[in-house]
Design an enzyme around this catalytic site. Sequence first.
Site, PDB file in Angstrom:
ATOM      1  N   ARG A 109      67.898  57.755 137.545  1.00  0.00           N
ATOM      2  CA  ARG A 109      68.732  57.401 136.392  1.00  0.00           C
ATOM      3  C   ARG A 109      70.176  57.694 136.742  1.00  0.00           C
ATOM      4  O   ARG A 109      70.514  58.805 137.141  1.00  0.00           O
ATOM      5  CB  ARG A 109      68.359  58.177 135.132  1.00  0.00           C
ATOM      6  CG  ARG A 109      69.445  58.075 134.066  1.00  0.00           C
ATOM      7  CD  ARG A 109      69.093  58.630 132.724  1.00  0.00           C
ATOM      8  NE  ARG A 109      68.113  57.809 132.058  1.00  0.00           N
ATOM      9  CZ  ARG A 109      67.919  57.811 130.737  1.00  0.00           C
ATOM     10  NH1 ARG A 109      68.649  58.588 129.959  1.00  0.00           N
ATOM     11  NH2 ARG A 109      66.992  57.058 130.204  1.00  0.00           N
ATOM     12  N   GLN A 139      62.093  51.054 129.824  1.00  0.00           N
ATOM     13  CA  GLN A 139      62.222  50.991 128.358  1.00  0.00           C
ATOM     14  C   GLN A 139      61.673  49.658 127.834  1.00  0.00           C
ATOM     15  O   GLN A 139      60.925  49.622 126.844  1.00  0.00           O
ATOM     16  CB  GLN A 139      63.703  51.127 127.975  1.00  0.00           C
ATOM     17  CG  GLN A 139      63.969  51.018 126.490  1.00  0.00           C
ATOM     18  CD  GLN A 139      63.450  52.210 125.712  1.00  0.00           C
ATOM     19  OE1 GLN A 139      63.738  53.340 126.054  1.00  0.00           O
ATOM     20  NE2 GLN A 139      62.687  51.967 124.653  1.00  0.00           N
ATOM     21  N   CYS A 272      65.761  52.115 121.211  1.00  0.00           N
ATOM     22  CA  CYS A 272      65.326  52.871 122.390  1.00  0.00           C
ATOM     23  C   CYS A 272      65.487  54.370 122.194  1.00  0.00           C
ATOM     24  O   CYS A 272      64.775  55.154 122.828  1.00  0.00           O
ATOM     25  CB  CYS A 272      66.089  52.401 123.626  1.00  0.00           C
ATOM     26  SG  CYS A 272      67.878  52.515 123.407  1.00  0.00           S
ATOM     27  N   ARG A 300      56.746  55.069 125.913  1.00  0.00           N
ATOM     28  CA  ARG A 300      57.456  55.270 127.188  1.00  0.00           C
ATOM     29  C   ARG A 300      56.540  55.981 128.181  1.00  0.00           C
ATOM     30  O   ARG A 300      56.510  55.667 129.370  1.00  0.00           O
ATOM     31  CB  ARG A 300      58.721  56.119 126.981  1.00  0.00           C
ATOM     32  CG  ARG A 300      59.803  55.515 126.095  1.00  0.00           C
ATOM     33  CD  ARG A 300      60.399  54.260 126.674  1.00  0.00           C
ATOM     34  NE  ARG A 300      60.808  54.414 128.062  1.00  0.00           N
ATOM     35  CZ  ARG A 300      61.900  55.088 128.483  1.00  0.00           C
ATOM     36  NH1 ARG A 300      62.723  55.633 127.600  1.00  0.00           N
ATOM     37  NH2 ARG A 300      62.182  55.175 129.765  1.00  0.00           N
TER      38      ARG A 300
HETATM   39  N1  NVA Z   1      72.418  51.960 126.276  1.00  0.00           N
HETATM   40  C1  NVA Z   1      72.089  53.372 126.210  1.00  0.00           C
HETATM   41  C2  NVA Z   1      70.626  53.562 126.356  1.00  0.00           C
HETATM   42  C3  NVA Z   1      70.159  54.986 126.248  1.00  0.00           C
HETATM   43  C4  NVA Z   1      68.666  55.116 126.431  1.00  0.00           C
HETATM   44  C5  NVA Z   1      72.850  54.124 127.293  1.00  0.00           C
HETATM   45  O1  NVA Z   1      72.938  53.627 128.415  1.00  0.00           O
HETATM   46  O2  NVA Z   1      73.369  55.200 127.011  1.00  0.00           O
HETATM   47  N1   CP Z   2      65.347  55.666 125.565  1.00  0.00           N
HETATM   48  C1   CP Z   2      65.664  56.528 126.547  1.00  0.00           C
HETATM   49  O1   CP Z   2      65.781  56.177 127.707  1.00  0.00           O
HETATM   50  O2   CP Z   2      65.842  57.793 126.119  1.00  0.00           O
HETATM   51  P1   CP Z   2      66.432  58.968 127.020  1.00  0.00           P
HETATM   52  O3   CP Z   2      67.877  58.652 127.287  1.00  0.00           O
HETATM   53  O4   CP Z   2      66.257  60.195 126.158  1.00  0.00           O
HETATM   54  O5   CP Z   2      65.637  59.034 128.290  1.00  0.00           O
END
Ligand code: NVA
Ligand code: CP
Length: 315
Positions: A109, A139, A272, A300
């Site tokens: 991530r 997601q 999400c 998830r």
């Molecule tokens: N679009 C958001 C999604 C978080 C799960 C972000 O990138 O912060």
């Molecule tokens: N939806 C999602 O990815 O949540 P987190 O940022 O908590 O992992």
Amino acid sequence: MCNTLKNLQGRSLLTWLDYSASEIRALLELARNVKHEKHQQKQRFAGISIALLFEKRSTRTRCAFETAVGEEGGHPVFLSNDDIQLGAKETIEDTARVLGRMFSAIEFRGFKQSTAEALAAYSGVPVYNGLTDLYHPTQALADVMTLEEEFGDMCGKKLCFVGDGRNNVARSLIVMAAKLGINITVVCPPELQPGAEFLAQCAELFAASGAVCEISHDTTAVCGADAIYTDVWASMGEEAQKTERVRLLAPYQVNRRLFEQADNKSCVFLHCLPAVRGEEVTKDIIDGPQSRVWDEAENRKHTIKAIILATLGLI
Ligand code: NVA
Ligand code: CP
């Protein structure tokens, strides 16, 4: 299903663009089975270690990977930017090579999609994109699983994404809709619509699946929606743009009035998460009877477990 899943052994999941509809459907079926048997004691990840690389914060993605792997005897190893040298004192390629010698798979991530791609190219093990600035593919699988629990086959149903139409969640939903034949309407301000090049890439996929992708700047486009989806107005890394985003996206808040415009009593709400109540969604909607966000969050874990099982050849 089994042969289709066996073809996934060794594959990375970076965008879904390189997965076929039947491969995605096989993963959804496996995720449903995994959910059904969630209370059974199995040890399918015994002897497996997975590196979890996080440049950005996470609750759901991290916990889904950690619990999915750990509960079945595997060893998830959480590595934040404070722990490893990824791209700092060591090249991404070198880190990838080393992790590939020690782990069965890598979750990443972070900011750049190119980092996920480099990890996949140089590690020699499956890499799972746990969110980048461009995509959030794990997601989207949980989102479709949740929608199918509600409606059965989503083919021909209308999914509306309302908000920042060029963000990672919107883009992954568009790819998923294109692959699976789900009609998707992105309702967003002109400044935040999906890029032309990305839409052109997806247009071929929509033509193949027979679904329609509509971009609208008018909230009345939600009319007939089976599901309304939104996400935060400023994604991680975009905090400096928050004031501008509030200005652009305030007319696109998901609230009771928007659901009235959908004019469909069966319409459900997805997000999400994490959510900011009072910004992209009102409390009455996210905490109300049409919300499916907690099922979506639980899914998830099941979908991520299905992805790991298939790509590590454990089914
Ligand atoms: N679009 C958001 C999604 C978080 C799960 C972000 O990138 O912060
Ligand atoms: N939806 C999602 O990815 O949540 P987190 O940022 O908590 O992992």
